[in-house]
Design a protein around this motif. Structure first.
Motif, PDB file in Angstrom:
ATOM      1  N   SER A 158       0.813  -1.216   0.000  1.00 42.05           N
ATOM      2  CA  SER A 158       0.000   0.000   0.000  1.00 42.05           C
ATOM      3  C   SER A 158       0.847   1.266   0.000  1.00 42.05           C
ATOM      4  O   SER A 158       0.409   2.318  -0.466  1.00 42.05           O
ATOM      5  N   ASP A 159       2.078   1.177   0.512  1.00 43.10           N
ATOM      6  CA  ASP A 159       2.937   2.364   0.567  1.00 43.10           C
ATOM      7  C   ASP A 159       3.798   2.522  -0.682  1.00 43.10           C
ATOM      8  O   ASP A 159       4.697   3.368  -0.718  1.00 43.10           O
ATOM      9  N   LYS A 160       3.542   1.692  -1.691  1.00 41.78           N
ATOM     10  CA  LYS A 160       4.265   1.756  -2.978  1.00 41.78           C
ATOM     11  C   LYS A 160       5.753   1.404  -2.845  1.00 41.78           C
ATOM     12  O   LYS A 160       6.543   1.722  -3.726  1.00 41.78           O
ATOM     13  N   LEU A 161       6.111   0.740  -1.765  1.00 37.99           N
ATOM     14  CA  LEU A 161       7.520   0.402  -1.559  1.00 37.99           C
ATOM     15  C   LEU A 161       7.846  -1.029  -1.980  1.00 37.99           C
ATOM     16  O   LEU A 161       8.831  -1.596  -1.534  1.00 37.99           O
ATOM     17  N   GLY A 162       7.039  -1.572  -2.869  1.00 38.28           N
ATOM     18  CA  GLY A 162       7.363  -2.889  -3.387  1.00 38.28           C
ATOM     19  C   GLY A 162       6.151  -3.738  -3.661  1.00 38.28           C
ATOM     20  O   GLY A 162       5.002  -3.289  -3.543  1.00 38.28           O
ATOM     21  N   PHE A 163       6.425  -4.973  -4.041  1.00 37.63           N
ATOM     22  CA  PHE A 163       5.340  -5.905  -4.363  1.00 37.63           C
ATOM     23  C   PHE A 163       5.840  -7.329  -4.177  1.00 37.63           C
ATOM     24  O   PHE A 163       7.036  -7.591  -4.052  1.00 37.63           O
ATOM     25  N   VAL A 164       4.882  -8.257  -4.152  1.00 36.42           N
ATOM     26  CA  VAL A 164       5.171  -9.680  -4.027  1.00 36.42           C
ATOM     27  C   VAL A 164       4.575 -10.397  -5.226  1.00 36.42           C
ATOM     28  O   VAL A 164       3.376 -10.257  -5.516  1.00 36.42           O
ATOM     29  N   GLU A 165       5.406 -11.150  -5.941  1.00 34.31           N
ATOM     30  CA  GLU A 165       4.951 -11.957  -7.072  1.00 34.31           C
ATOM     31  C   GLU A 165       4.518 -13.331  -6.553  1.00 34.31           C
ATOM     32  O   GLU A 165       5.265 -13.981  -5.825  1.00 34.31           O
ATOM     33  N   VAL A 166       3.336 -13.773  -6.962  1.00 33.17           N
ATOM     34  CA  VAL A 166       2.804 -15.055  -6.496  1.00 33.17           C
ATOM     35  C   VAL A 166       2.947 -16.073  -7.630  1.00 33.17           C
ATOM     36  O   VAL A 166       2.102 -16.151  -8.529  1.00 33.17           O
ATOM     37  N   ILE A 167       4.039 -16.840  -7.589  1.00 30.85           N
ATOM     38  CA  ILE A 167       4.270 -17.853  -8.618  1.00 30.85           C
ATOM     39  C   ILE A 167       3.362 -19.057  -8.383  1.00 30.85           C
ATOM     40  O   ILE A 167       2.719 -19.572  -9.291  1.00 30.85           O
ATOM     41  N   ALA A 168       3.324 -19.527  -7.136  1.00 27.21           N
ATOM     42  CA  ALA A 168       2.499 -20.682  -6.769  1.00 27.21           C
ATOM     43  C   ALA A 168       1.925 -20.462  -5.388  1.00 27.21           C
ATOM     44  O   ALA A 168       2.503 -19.754  -4.563  1.00 27.21           O
ATOM     45  N   GLY A 169       0.786 -21.087  -5.127  1.00 28.05           N
ATOM     46  CA  GLY A 169       0.150 -20.938  -3.826  1.00 28.05           C
ATOM     47  C   GLY A 169      -0.700 -19.687  -3.755  1.00 28.05           C
ATOM     48  O   GLY A 169      -1.289 -19.257  -4.753  1.00 28.05           O
ATOM     49  N   GLU A 170      -0.721 -19.078  -2.569  1.00 29.35           N
ATOM     50  CA  GLU A 170      -1.609 -17.938  -2.330  1.00 29.35           C
ATOM     51  C   GLU A 170      -0.925 -16.924  -1.421  1.00 29.35           C
ATOM     52  O   GLU A 170      -0.160 -17.275  -0.529  1.00 29.35           O
ATOM     53  N   TYR A 171      -1.171 -15.652  -1.699  1.00 34.47           N
ATOM     54  CA  TYR A 171      -0.642 -14.581  -0.845  1.00 34.47           C
ATOM     55  C   TYR A 171      -1.667 -13.456  -0.778  1.00 34.47           C
ATOM     56  O   TYR A 171      -1.989 -12.838  -1.795  1.00 34.47           O
ATOM     57  N   LYS A 172      -2.202 -13.245   0.417  1.00 36.69           N
ATOM     58  CA  LYS A 172      -3.166 -12.163   0.668  1.00 36.69           C
ATOM     59  C   LYS A 172      -4.294 -12.159  -0.362  1.00 36.69           C
ATOM     60  O   LYS A 172      -4.670 -11.130  -0.930  1.00 36.69           O
ATOM     61  N   GLY A 173      -4.828 -13.349  -0.618  1.00 37.57           N
ATOM     62  CA  GLY A 173      -5.975 -13.493  -1.501  1.00 37.57           C
ATOM     63  C   GLY A 173      -5.652 -13.634  -2.972  1.00 37.57           C
ATOM     64  O   GLY A 173      -6.550 -13.862  -3.790  1.00 37.57           O
ATOM     65  N   ILE A 174      -4.367 -13.527  -3.331  1.00 37.64           N
ATOM     66  CA  ILE A 174      -3.968 -13.648  -4.739  1.00 37.64           C
ATOM     67  C   ILE A 174      -3.443 -15.063  -4.980  1.00 37.64           C
ATOM     68  O   ILE A 174      -2.556 -15.543  -4.263  1.00 37.64           O
ATOM     69  N   GLN A 175      -3.969 -15.727  -6.002  1.00 38.21           N
ATOM     70  CA  GLN A 175      -3.586 -17.088  -6.320  1.00 38.21           C
ATOM     71  C   GLN A 175      -2.469 -17.116  -7.357  1.00 38.21           C
ATOM     72  O   GLN A 175      -2.497 -16.371  -8.332  1.00 38.21           O
ATOM     73  N   GLY A 176      -1.507 -18.008  -7.138  1.00 36.12           N
ATOM     74  CA  GLY A 176      -0.417 -18.167  -8.089  1.00 36.12           C
ATOM     75  C   GLY A 176      -0.861 -18.887  -9.342  1.00 36.12           C
ATOM     76  O   GLY A 176      -1.847 -19.625  -9.345  1.00 36.12           O
TER      77      GLY A 176
END
Length: 292
Positions: A158-176
């Motif tokens: 939210s602070d625009k200081l980066g991101f997480v790529e979800v290759i596999a599995g799940e992260y904060k509601g986002i599916q890989g």
């Protein structure tokens, strides 16, 4: 939720070459207590830290060799790799891309630096993982997933200081995007200095983190530098990662496959008898044909 604490931080071991194209530090299995059972379903992790390869007209790499009983996953951070296998899978991956090969019942494959990259030379940086398959899937049909970076879904801080790529599995509601046989989480964190985020996995999942670039502070307590691997305890669920400088890191977490492991070279099965069968099948040409 309880904090998932660090069990150990492993420095990179002296590198060795796989073929002539991959200069790797081995973290799994290793003398750091991270054997195949402890890290299941991740049964091998070779890390080609950033290394300059000079130009050549003959692409470097690894020639034709077999696999059975597991999957290989290659994540490209720098450079380009061309892959071909006897089941018809293959392609080229470049920076940010992933190739996910399910060897399962058996394939021959080869991996080389992509032709143009070889001619120009440059920095090369890759992670290769072996992911075990449960007994019921070890003899399933081989397949190949070529995953382009543009298709990988991301979670933006939210602070625009980066991101997480979800290759596999799940992260904060986002599916890989990757299809897996057992619960596997594979995430690339890309944070600017000061960027901070948290991760949460079941306590019993085997969980680790490899620092690819920069350095990170874990649980607001321990600073971990480039090319080091963090093993987390199998207690607690949540940990935080903050970039003490611009950082890239790979997070791995998966449900252990609690089955016997019988491994020999490029074959990972459940019994010695299955290993003998794999070797015999390979020698009889049952893994198909692939030109070197």
């Amino acid at each position: 939720m309880n904090t998932k604490n660090i069990e150990l931080v492993a420095a990179p071991r002296p590198p060795h070459f796989v073929g002539d194209g991959f200069r790797v530090h081995n973290f799994i299995p290793s003398g750091f207590r991270m054997d195949m059972e402890r890290m299941s379903p991740f049964i091998m992790l070779d890390y080609n830290s950033k290394f300059y390869f000079p130009p050549t007209d003959t692409p470097r790499g690894v020639g034709v060799h077999p696999h059975r009983g597991f999957e290989t996953v290659t994540i490209a951070y720098k450079g380009k790799v061309a892959h071909h296998d006897s089941s018809g899978g293959g392609g080229v991956i470049g920076e940010g891309d992933v190739q996910w090969m399910t060897a399962a019942s058996g394939v021959l494959h080869k991996e080389y630096h992509e032709e143009q990259f070889s001619k120009e030379g440059g920095d090369f940086q890759m992670v290769q993982l072996w992911i075990n398959l449960p007994a019921k899937d070890k003899m399933s049909t081989p397949k190949y997933q070529g995953i382009k970076n543009a298709d990988i879904k991301t979670y933006q801080l939210s602070d625009k200081l980066g991101f997480v790529e979800v290759i596999a599995g799940e992260y904060k509601g986002i599916q890989g995007i990757a299809d897996t046989f057992t619960p596997v989480n594979m995430l690339n964190g890309r944070l600017k200095k000061g960027g901070k985020t948290d991760f949460s996995f079941p306590a019993e999942y085997n969980t680790g983190l490899l620092v690819i670039e920069g350095s990170v502070i874990v649980n607001a307590a321990e600073t971990v530098p480039t090319d080091h691997f963090i093993l987390f305890e199998n207690e607690g669920e949540t940990f935080t990662v903050e970039a003490s400088e611009d950082a890239v890191f790979l997070v791995l977490s998966g449900a252990p496959i609690n089955e016997p492991i019988a491994a020999q070279g490029p074959f990972v099965m459940n019994t010695r008898e299955e290993l003998v069968q794999a070797i015999n099948d390979f020698n009889m040409g049952k893994f198909g044909y692939l030109e070197d």
